[in-house]
Design a protein around this motif. Sequence first.
Motif, PDB file in Angstrom:
ATOM      1  N   TYR A 324      19.168  34.534 -19.830  1.00  0.00           N
ATOM      2  CA  TYR A 324      19.335  35.499 -20.921  1.00  0.00           C
ATOM      3  C   TYR A 324      20.028  34.927 -22.159  1.00  0.00           C
ATOM      4  O   TYR A 324      20.128  35.610 -23.175  1.00  0.00           O
ATOM      5  CB  TYR A 324      20.140  36.709 -20.426  1.00  0.00           C
ATOM      6  CG  TYR A 324      19.465  37.464 -19.310  1.00  0.00           C
ATOM      7  CD1 TYR A 324      18.500  38.440 -19.586  1.00  0.00           C
ATOM      8  CD2 TYR A 324      19.781  37.221 -17.980  1.00  0.00           C
ATOM      9  CE1 TYR A 324      17.870  39.143 -18.566  1.00  0.00           C
ATOM     10  CE2 TYR A 324      19.160  37.915 -16.950  1.00  0.00           C
ATOM     11  CZ  TYR A 324      18.212  38.868 -17.249  1.00  0.00           C
ATOM     12  OH  TYR A 324      17.594  39.559 -16.234  1.00  0.00           O
ATOM     13  N   MET A 335      11.920  39.945 -20.708  1.00  0.00           N
ATOM     14  CA  MET A 335      11.943  38.909 -21.739  1.00  0.00           C
ATOM     15  C   MET A 335      12.925  37.795 -21.385  1.00  0.00           C
ATOM     16  O   MET A 335      13.701  37.327 -22.219  1.00  0.00           O
ATOM     17  CB  MET A 335      12.272  39.501 -23.108  1.00  0.00           C
ATOM     18  CG  MET A 335      11.169  40.354 -23.696  1.00  0.00           C
ATOM     19  SD  MET A 335      11.646  41.273 -25.181  1.00  0.00           S
ATOM     20  CE  MET A 335      12.243  39.960 -26.238  1.00  0.00           C
ATOM     21  N   LYS A 336      12.895  37.358 -20.121  1.00  0.00           N
ATOM     22  CA  LYS A 336      13.785  36.279 -19.700  1.00  0.00           C
ATOM     23  C   LYS A 336      13.364  34.950 -20.337  1.00  0.00           C
ATOM     24  O   LYS A 336      12.204  34.743 -20.682  1.00  0.00           O
ATOM     25  CB  LYS A 336      13.764  36.135 -18.176  1.00  0.00           C
ATOM     26  CG  LYS A 336      14.490  37.235 -17.424  1.00  0.00           C
ATOM     27  CD  LYS A 336      14.518  36.908 -15.931  1.00  0.00           C
ATOM     28  CE  LYS A 336      15.251  37.969 -15.135  1.00  0.00           C
ATOM     29  NZ  LYS A 336      15.312  37.625 -13.685  1.00  0.00           N
ATOM     30  N   ILE A 337      14.339  34.075 -20.463  1.00  0.00           N
ATOM     31  CA  ILE A 337      14.077  32.732 -20.976  1.00  0.00           C
ATOM     32  C   ILE A 337      13.405  31.906 -19.880  1.00  0.00           C
ATOM     33  O   ILE A 337      13.840  31.924 -18.723  1.00  0.00           O
ATOM     34  CB  ILE A 337      15.393  32.070 -21.428  1.00  0.00           C
ATOM     35  CG1 ILE A 337      16.029  32.880 -22.572  1.00  0.00           C
ATOM     36  CG2 ILE A 337      15.161  30.635 -21.860  1.00  0.00           C
ATOM     37  CD1 ILE A 337      17.428  32.431 -22.929  1.00  0.00           C
ATOM     38  N   ILE A 366      10.589  32.496 -24.776  1.00  0.00           N
ATOM     39  CA  ILE A 366      10.587  33.885 -24.321  1.00  0.00           C
ATOM     40  C   ILE A 366       9.272  34.521 -24.747  1.00  0.00           C
ATOM     41  O   ILE A 366       8.688  34.144 -25.765  1.00  0.00           O
ATOM     42  CB  ILE A 366      11.771  34.707 -24.893  1.00  0.00           C
ATOM     43  CG1 ILE A 366      11.780  34.674 -26.423  1.00  0.00           C
ATOM     44  CG2 ILE A 366      13.093  34.236 -24.331  1.00  0.00           C
ATOM     45  CD1 ILE A 366      12.824  35.596 -27.044  1.00  0.00           C
ATOM     46  N   ILE A 368       7.445  37.947 -25.895  1.00  0.00           N
ATOM     47  CA  ILE A 368       7.760  39.245 -26.484  1.00  0.00           C
ATOM     48  C   ILE A 368       6.548  40.163 -26.329  1.00  0.00           C
ATOM     49  O   ILE A 368       5.499  39.921 -26.935  1.00  0.00           O
ATOM     50  CB  ILE A 368       8.119  39.106 -27.968  1.00  0.00           C
ATOM     51  CG1 ILE A 368       9.297  38.134 -28.120  1.00  0.00           C
ATOM     52  CG2 ILE A 368       8.463  40.453 -28.573  1.00  0.00           C
ATOM     53  CD1 ILE A 368       9.555  37.728 -29.536  1.00  0.00           C
ATOM     54  N   LEU A 427      17.713  31.534 -28.177  1.00  0.00           N
ATOM     55  CA  LEU A 427      16.699  32.432 -27.620  1.00  0.00           C
ATOM     56  C   LEU A 427      17.314  33.736 -27.120  1.00  0.00           C
ATOM     57  O   LEU A 427      16.679  34.797 -27.188  1.00  0.00           O
ATOM     58  CB  LEU A 427      15.951  31.732 -26.483  1.00  0.00           C
ATOM     59  CG  LEU A 427      14.984  30.619 -26.904  1.00  0.00           C
ATOM     60  CD1 LEU A 427      14.393  29.937 -25.678  1.00  0.00           C
ATOM     61  CD2 LEU A 427      13.877  31.179 -27.803  1.00  0.00           C
ATOM     62  N   ARG A 431      16.060  37.224 -28.399  1.00  0.00           N
ATOM     63  CA  ARG A 431      15.639  38.237 -27.425  1.00  0.00           C
ATOM     64  C   ARG A 431      16.159  39.609 -27.827  1.00  0.00           C
ATOM     65  O   ARG A 431      15.420  40.611 -27.794  1.00  0.00           O
ATOM     66  CB  ARG A 431      16.154  37.846 -26.036  1.00  0.00           C
ATOM     67  CG  ARG A 431      15.910  38.857 -24.934  1.00  0.00           C
ATOM     68  CD  ARG A 431      16.439  38.330 -23.607  1.00  0.00           C
ATOM     69  NE  ARG A 431      16.235  39.302 -22.540  1.00  0.00           N
ATOM     70  CZ  ARG A 431      17.147  40.210 -22.180  1.00  0.00           C
ATOM     71  NH1 ARG A 431      18.323  40.260 -22.784  1.00  0.00           N
ATOM     72  NH2 ARG A 431      16.870  41.064 -21.205  1.00  0.00           N
ATOM     73  N   THR A 434      14.606  40.708 -31.436  1.00  0.00           N
ATOM     74  CA  THR A 434      13.212  41.149 -31.360  1.00  0.00           C
ATOM     75  C   THR A 434      13.098  42.468 -30.604  1.00  0.00           C
ATOM     76  O   THR A 434      12.223  43.288 -30.916  1.00  0.00           O
ATOM     77  CB  THR A 434      12.339  40.083 -30.676  1.00  0.00           C
ATOM     78  OG1 THR A 434      12.929  39.717 -29.420  1.00  0.00           O
ATOM     79  CG2 THR A 434      12.205  38.857 -31.538  1.00  0.00           C
TER      80      THR A 434
END
Length: 620
Positions: A324, A335-337, A366, A368, A427, A431, A434
């Motif tokens: 995250y 939307m995990k890395i 990630i 989206i 990121l 996350r 976005t």
Amino acid sequence: MMALSWLLPRALPGLARPGCGRALRRAASASASAPAAPDFNSFVIRTNTCGELRSAHVGQEVTLYGWIQYQRQGLFMILRDFQGLIQVIIPQDEAHSHVKNLLSNAPVESVVRVTGIVTPRPPGQENPKMPTGDIEVKAETAEILNPCKKLPFEVKDFIKKSEALRMQYRYLDLRSFQLQYNLRLRSRVVMKMREYLCNLHGFVDIETPTLFKRTPGGAKEFLVPSREAGKFYSLPQSPQQFKQLLMVGGLDRYFQVARCYRDEGSRPDRQPEFTQIDIEMSFVDQAGIQRLVEGLLQYSWPEERGSISTPFPSMTYEEALADYGTDKPDTRFGMKIVDIGDFLQRSDIQFIQNALSYPHGTVKAICIPQGVEIVEIICRPDGSLKSLLTRFLGEEQQSELVQALNMQVDDVALLAAGEQKQVCSALGSLRLETADLLEAAGLVLRDPAAFRFLWVVDFPLFLPKEENPTELESAHHPFTAPHPSDTSLLYSDPTKVRSQHYDLVLNGNEVGGGSIRIHSAEQQRFVLEKVLKEDSEVLSHLLEALELGAPPHGGIALGLDRLISLIVGAPSIRDVIAFPKSFRGRDLMGNAPNYVTSEELEPYHIQVSWPLEEKEAKKN
């Protein structure tokens, strides 16, 4: 029996231990003898509150006290108190002309007494939006207790006011239904916490001093001058040392609704003075503290906010950063890395190859959902990718990327390459940003009614100082014990030591933090002197206490302001504090901090050196 079954789901995590049956029987007995509802009319001269009247009161004579919310053409008015609204009919007959003149001419927000008869509203005139909408009160006598002059703003929740104006007239802002609800819910939660800790689990509520001395490390502290030249108190940023000393004193279980202070600028979730639920226990481990807190929150959770499930999930600090990009992840949405460095090693993209060639270099991404308007790599309906990067990626690599990120049509992929921690942090921020953009566009990612608790554990014990990375500072505070598996590393390579610290996260916000403490004087002195390079003399009292039979102990502090603001959905903790400070830490209502005279400073041996512009301002 009813009280027993009602208590079980709330106290379950903390009650599956010897002695819990006795605690439940005591709670059941207390519950059976307690009144079903508070009596809001005891000790006062009203007969009822405005908000409690219902059809069952029809025909009764009532005496009400409150504020005039609204008045229309001398025909009726809306009277408001802390519990709600009631419509009052203004009499039109000659016999009550004095009552009509009094109420018709009273300014809005004037304080009045009204005595009258509760009657049903005429058919078709009921108001289903008001709990009292089926009835009204026909006024017979009235008294203006205090007229209100022109208001700086209307006391209505839907009227927008600047925050500065709300702060300046906070006593008016407090009349709003939302702030009244927030503060009353806060009171109920704290009362339930006291019940759980003191009545069910034997904690002792102890007040600790607010005038103390400087604590090494941590946040900046407010200084308070003394009458001894050059000597100052500090306002504690937490009761940390005192609660540890209470454990040395054999109190076993301590709790306090503690006022704390930090000399830092305000933010939406931070104030220079704040409140925390402070807890410490002897002979406890990390799992025991976590079970206690889960049971405490489950027991005190407001019924109107649904229920919360325990035990809370847990993840390590390293897992949180990797998945995250933050140590306080919001787990309400995905939307995990994802690490995509393995298959991009075969690409001809130069900046990716450069990033992977460095130590700790990585490429992560990630995905989206429905992020078609946000750019970078977009998935077309045929499964191919739309991006400048695709000219460097073969079909097989594109397919691997789509599969690795589980991309769907119109999804967007954001890629970052570089040093691992920086990539994850970037990121992680993207996350959240976005998610804000997508929700502004109408896509719901985070359920506002959901409450996702999470334990984050295995933090590093020390971190490099930002201003000098060759030196170390405590990741949290210098009293945190090292992880049992890493104790030997404390003396050989302290940068690799994990701590016995744990954070409680709710919807991406840290709402609590605690640790198992160092209870060895030798180990505490080593951390202070050898690792942190601090003067241990400042903590000589604590070190001496640790040498005199200190038990193993640990605890936690829950940020009450932040917790309540999340429960009620407030955008700022200032909306759950009766008299908060402004964004810059000022009290706009009382104009504090303020100047004091040189005569007032003299006993404290203090002289103020004024900048020239401030000297001129004071003269004027």
